[in-house]
Design an enzyme around this catalytic site. Structure first.
Site, PDB file in Angstrom:
ATOM      1  N   VAL A  86     -19.539  64.386  10.888  1.00 46.88           N
ATOM      2  CA  VAL A  86     -18.239  63.802  11.222  1.00 46.88           C
ATOM      3  C   VAL A  86     -17.191  64.907  11.345  1.00 46.88           C
ATOM      4  CG1 VAL A  86     -16.425  62.196  10.513  1.00 46.88           C
ATOM      5  CG2 VAL A  86     -18.839  61.643  10.071  1.00 46.88           C
ATOM      6  N   LYS A  87     -16.575  64.966  12.507  1.00 45.53           N
ATOM      7  CA  LYS A  87     -15.581  65.992  12.803  1.00 45.53           C
ATOM      8  C   LYS A  87     -14.193  65.455  12.468  1.00 45.53           C
ATOM      9  CE  LYS A  87     -14.915  69.360  16.547  1.00 45.53           C
ATOM     10  NZ  LYS A  87     -15.227  69.588  17.982  1.00 45.53           N
ATOM     11  N   VAL A  88     -13.474  66.174  11.603  1.00 43.77           N
ATOM     12  CA  VAL A  88     -12.201  65.707  11.045  1.00 43.77           C
ATOM     13  C   VAL A  88     -11.116  66.753  11.300  1.00 43.77           C
ATOM     14  CG1 VAL A  88     -11.032  64.990   8.922  1.00 43.77           C
ATOM     15  CG2 VAL A  88     -13.463  64.487   9.234  1.00 43.77           C
TER      16      VAL A  88
END
Length: 216
Positions: A86-88
């Protein structure tokens, strides 16, 4: 150093994978929109298609900017495939979300890193990857490769397990410089990866070999 391709284009991902050196993929909303992928169902299906091509980490970016929404969106993305990371974004609620994901066994990539201080916060929160944007840092008049060196030194001294994922790569030389500076991963457009193949002396040498082979 691991090689990721920075694209949402399935044909380019397949071409890079066929080289035998590809370790993963990074995407972002701009890259997905460029491929005409719109809507939650279509995005999920596109990520599934990428995971079928590449057996490695696939960064899928959340579109929300508040903690609760990022967590909900991240859970859905992580459920698509075990290889999804998951890219945050590097914002206050992003750090809170990274900590929540870390505590709940979901791997993360903290994106839009432009300073060592930001990288420290993301690593402290447990990010799997931090993504300094080398090309954009250079565009602002600072040295992106020097940031990689600084982060490498800090992470080694502090014992952070977070991997440095060099992003915003503009050319083949950037890739080489990132490797020299100690980046764990380099995510690049296909053209930059293919640029590593090229050297005029290789072309000259091959042409000479082929010419001499005709005389045998």
């Amino acid at each position: 150093m691991k090689f990721f391709i920075d694209t949402g284009n399935l044909a380019q991902i397949k071409e890079a994978s066929e080289l035998g050196i590809l370790d993963g993929v990074t995407t972002n909303p701009s890259l997905m929109a460029k491929e005409g992928v719109k809507g939650e169902a279509a995005i999920a299906q596109h990520y599934k298609a990428i995971c079928e091509i590449v057996d490695g980490d696939i960064s899928a970016e959340v579109l929300s900017t508040d903690f609760e929404s990022m967590v909900e969106e991240g859970k859905k993305l992580a459920a698509i495939h075990p290889n999804i990371v998951v890219k945050v974004p590097m914002i206050k609620d992003g750090i809170k979300a990274i900590k929540w994901f870390t505590d709940n066994g979901i791997r993360t990539n903290c994106t839009l890193i432009f300073s060592a201080g930001q990288a420290i916060l993301a690593a402290k929160a447990g990010a799997t990857y931090v993504s300094p944007f080398i090309g954009r840092i250079d565009d602002s008049g600072w040295d992106g490769i020097e940031l990689i060196r600084q982060m490498r030194l800090i992470f080694d001294i502090q014992g952070y397990k977070t991997e440095i994922l060099a992003a915003s790569i503009r050319n083949a030389l950037h890739i080489i410089k990132c490797a020299e500076a100690g980046a764990d991963v380099c995510t690049c457009p296909l053209d930059s990866i293919l640029g590593l193949l090229k050297h005029p002396l290789t072309d000259i040498g091959l042409a000479k070999f082929l010419e001499d082979a005709k005389k045998m």
